[in-house]
Design a protein around this motif. Structure first.
Motif, PDB file in Angstrom:
ATOM      1  N   ALA A  19       0.985  -1.228  -0.013  1.00 20.55           N
ATOM      2  CA  ALA A  19      -0.060  -0.090  -0.070  1.00 20.55           C
ATOM      3  C   ALA A  19       0.876   1.235  -0.026  1.00 20.55           C
ATOM      4  O   ALA A  19       1.869   1.248   0.827  1.00 20.55           O
ATOM      5  N   LYS A  41      -1.884  -1.592  -3.731  1.00 20.96           N
ATOM      6  CA  LYS A  41      -2.918  -0.592  -3.536  1.00 20.96           C
ATOM      7  C   LYS A  41      -2.315   0.710  -3.409  1.00 20.96           C
ATOM      8  O   LYS A  41      -1.152   0.888  -2.935  1.00 20.96           O
ATOM      9  N   ILE A  63      -3.617   4.476  -2.259  1.00 18.69           N
ATOM     10  CA  ILE A  63      -4.413   5.016  -1.429  1.00 18.69           C
ATOM     11  C   ILE A  63      -4.156   6.591  -1.450  1.00 18.69           C
ATOM     12  O   ILE A  63      -2.897   6.984  -0.777  1.00 18.69           O
ATOM     13  N   CYS A  66      -7.123   3.814  -7.945  1.00 15.22           N
ATOM     14  CA  CYS A  66      -6.622   4.282  -6.745  1.00 15.22           C
ATOM     15  C   CYS A  66      -7.976   4.038  -5.843  1.00 15.22           C
ATOM     16  O   CYS A  66      -8.987   4.380  -6.246  1.00 15.22           O
ATOM     17  N   ILE A  67      -7.607   4.095  -4.574  1.00  9.83           N
ATOM     18  CA  ILE A  67      -8.653   4.025  -3.182  1.00  9.83           C
ATOM     19  C   ILE A  67      -8.738   5.670  -2.855  1.00  9.83           C
ATOM     20  O   ILE A  67      -7.484   6.035  -2.395  1.00  9.83           O
ATOM     21  N   PRO A  79     -10.533   7.111  -0.322  1.00  7.09           N
ATOM     22  CA  PRO A  79     -11.350   7.007   0.994  1.00  7.09           C
ATOM     23  C   PRO A  79     -12.372   8.026   1.444  1.00  7.09           C
ATOM     24  O   PRO A  79     -12.137   9.314   1.322  1.00  7.09           O
ATOM     25  N   ASP A  99     -14.285   5.173   6.033  1.00  2.00           N
ATOM     26  CA  ASP A  99     -14.095   4.115   5.386  1.00  2.00           C
ATOM     27  C   ASP A  99     -13.119   3.030   5.997  1.00  2.00           C
ATOM     28  O   ASP A  99     -12.164   3.593   6.406  1.00  2.00           O
ATOM     29  N   ILE A 156     -10.531   0.028   4.815  1.00  2.00           N
ATOM     30  CA  ILE A 156      -9.752  -0.634   3.619  1.00  2.00           C
ATOM     31  C   ILE A 156      -8.956  -1.832   4.238  1.00  2.00           C
ATOM     32  O   ILE A 156      -8.427  -1.755   5.471  1.00  2.00           O
TER      33      ILE A 156
END
Ligand SMILES: [Zn+2]
Length: 225
Positions: free
Chosen positions: A173, A195, A197, A213-214, A216, A220, A222
């Protein structure tokens, strides 16, 4: 491998062994809850890592948050990139029994017993942390590479120094600001990461050219496995 048996005891035993290994693998995944700004509460169920938290809610017009401090008990480490109010609030930290790793500018005046000694490589519970000196305004600023039982996480903080992204291992990440993401992408400097983020974004921010892409929303969860 196939099992051919009608023996209920055997079936039960196979089930027991499989669920044991299954649960073992599962318990190793990390759960990251987004609080706001660059703050995440990351845990393997035992140890907690708080990134750039506690900060001053709403500082510099960034995200306000509500956080139930009493829900985070056990072994807790605050990992702080720099002293700005939207990343760290000493008064809020003082009320917790947490440990801290951060620049001297941040930890000065905090109880000695709760400071992790700053060095090239810091170990804490199952974490190994490599601070990487980087720049941000006139602050003492660090980005961090974290190895958590083999999982590799990287936190950029507020820096825009492309050099901190160099020579990173393959990450599980990458936590990165929208502006640094853009810059790194333009310069073809993004590290390999399962990931990506985004953090320190504004609510409903659109991050262009960030497929997968995350981004958030506050609170949230993950999963990092
Ligand atoms: Zn900031």
């Amino acid at each position: 491998m196939m099992f051919k048996t009608n023996n209920p005891t055997k079936i039960f035993l196979i089930f027991l062994v499989m669920s044991f290994f299954g649960r073992d693998a599962y318990s190793q995944s990390l759960e990251a809850q987004f609080i706001g700004n660059e703050a995440f509460r990351i845990t393997d169920g035992k140890t907690f890592l708080m990134t750039d938290f506690p900060y001053k809610s709403g500082a510099y017009n960034y995200m306000k948050y509500e956080f139930d401090f009493s829900s985070t008990t056990g072994t807790v480490l605050s990992l702080i990139t720099h002293r700005h109010d939207d990343h760290f609030a000493p008064v809020l930290f003082a009320n917790q029994a947490w440990y801290i790793l951060g620049p001297a500018e941040v930890t000065v005046g905090l109880p000695q017993s709760r400071l992790l000694p700053f060095s090239e490589k810091v170990t804490f519970e199952p974490l190994t942390i490599w601070p990487k000196k980087s720049t941000h305004g006139n602050t003492e600023h660090y980005s961090y590479l974290v190895d958590w039982s083999g999982r590799k996480l990287f936190f950029t903080g507020d820096t825009e120094d492309l050099v901190v992204l160099k020579d990173l291992p393959e990450l599980d990440a990458l936590f990165i600001t929208p502006w640094f993401y853009r810059k790194a992408k333009l310069n073809d400097a993004l590290p390999e990461s399962k990931k990506v983020i985004i953090y320190h974004h504004m609510e409903k921010d659109i991050v262009p050219e960030c497929p997968g892409c995350i981004i958030p929303v506050q609170n949230d969860y993950i999963e990092i496995d």
